[in-house]
Motif scaffolding. Structure first.
Motif, short mmCIF file in Angstrom:
data_model
loop_
_atom_site.label_atom_id
_atom_site.label_comp_id
_atom_site.label_asym_id
_atom_site.label_seq_id
_atom_site.Cartn_x
_atom_site.Cartn_y
_atom_site.Cartn_z
N MET A 35 0.84 -1.20 0.00
CA MET A 35 0.00 0.00 0.00
C MET A 35 0.87 1.24 0.00
SD MET A 35 -2.50 -1.46 2.94
CE MET A 35 -1.17 -2.45 3.64
N SER A 36 0.47 2.22 -0.79
CA SER A 36 1.15 3.51 -0.79
C SER A 36 0.60 4.37 0.34
CB SER A 36 0.91 4.24 -2.11
OG SER A 36 1.53 3.56 -3.17
N TRP A 37 1.43 5.20 0.93
CA TRP A 37 1.00 6.14 1.96
C TRP A 37 1.72 7.46 1.74
CZ3 TRP A 37 4.73 8.36 4.86
CH2 TRP A 37 5.94 7.69 4.98
N TRP A 38 1.12 8.50 2.29
CA TRP A 38 1.74 9.82 2.24
C TRP A 38 1.13 10.65 3.35
CZ3 TRP A 38 -1.47 7.69 -1.26
CH2 TRP A 38 -2.75 8.22 -1.36
N GLU A 39 1.90 11.60 3.83
CA GLU A 39 1.38 12.53 4.82
C GLU A 39 0.60 13.61 4.09
OE1 GLU A 39 4.16 12.29 8.69
OE2 GLU A 39 4.74 13.76 7.20
N ALA A 72 5.34 -6.83 9.25
CA ALA A 72 5.02 -5.60 8.52
C ALA A 72 6.32 -4.95 8.06
CB ALA A 72 4.23 -4.64 9.41
N ARG A 73 6.25 -4.27 6.91
CA ARG A 73 7.41 -3.57 6.39
C ARG A 73 6.96 -2.18 5.95
NH1 ARG A 73 9.02 -2.97 1.18
NH2 ARG A 73 7.58 -4.58 0.54
N GLY A 130 5.73 6.83 0.96
CA GLY A 130 6.37 5.53 0.85
C GLY A 130 5.36 4.43 0.66
N GLU A 131 5.73 3.24 1.12
CA GLU A 131 4.88 2.05 0.98
C GLU A 131 4.90 1.26 2.28
OE1 GLU A 131 6.67 -0.08 -2.24
OE2 GLU A 131 5.66 1.14 -3.74
N MET A 132 3.83 0.49 2.50
CA MET A 132 3.76 -0.42 3.63
C MET A 132 3.20 -1.74 3.15
SD MET A 132 1.96 -0.05 7.37
CE MET A 132 0.29 -0.46 6.90
N ARG A 133 3.74 -2.83 3.67
CA ARG A 133 3.24 -4.16 3.34
C ARG A 133 2.98 -4.91 4.63
NH1 ARG A 133 2.75 -7.42 -1.09
NH2 ARG A 133 2.81 -9.64 -0.64
#
Length: 92
Positions: free
Chosen positions: A36-40, A57-58, A47-50
């Motif tokens: 998943m992409s994330w941003w403030e 989790a990464r 960045g990304e989270m998996r």
């Protein structure tokens, strides 16, 4: 620095998003195993989270300063909880 990332990360890279709150079953079926992409909201940090099926989790910060973080995730009812080794020293 990354406090708001959970609010903005509900956009899996592969697949569409839908409006509304996710249930624990939705989280397990739609987000686990996805990147998943994330941003403030101010746009500076992104960045990304998996979330892996086994609870690992990464988190990858791609800008402004590239870094990576390892952690764990769990579900508490309909709430996704994460613990990171260095980013935060407590559950979020």
């Amino acid at each position: 620095m990354i406090r708001a990332f959970l609010v903005a990360l509900i956009l899996p890279i592969a697949g569409g998003a839908r409006a509304g709150d996710l249930t624990g079953a939705d989280i397990r079926n739609e987000l686990i195993g996805q990147t998943m992409s994330w941003w403030e909201t101010d746009g500076w940090n992104r960045g990304e989270m998996r979330l892996e099926p086994g609870g690992a989790a990464r988190l990858v910060v791609s800008s402004p300063a590239p870094s990576q973080e390892a952690g764990r995730w769990t579900l508490d009812g309909d709430r996704l909880c994460t613990v990171w080794s260095a980013l935060r020293d407590q559950a979020s």
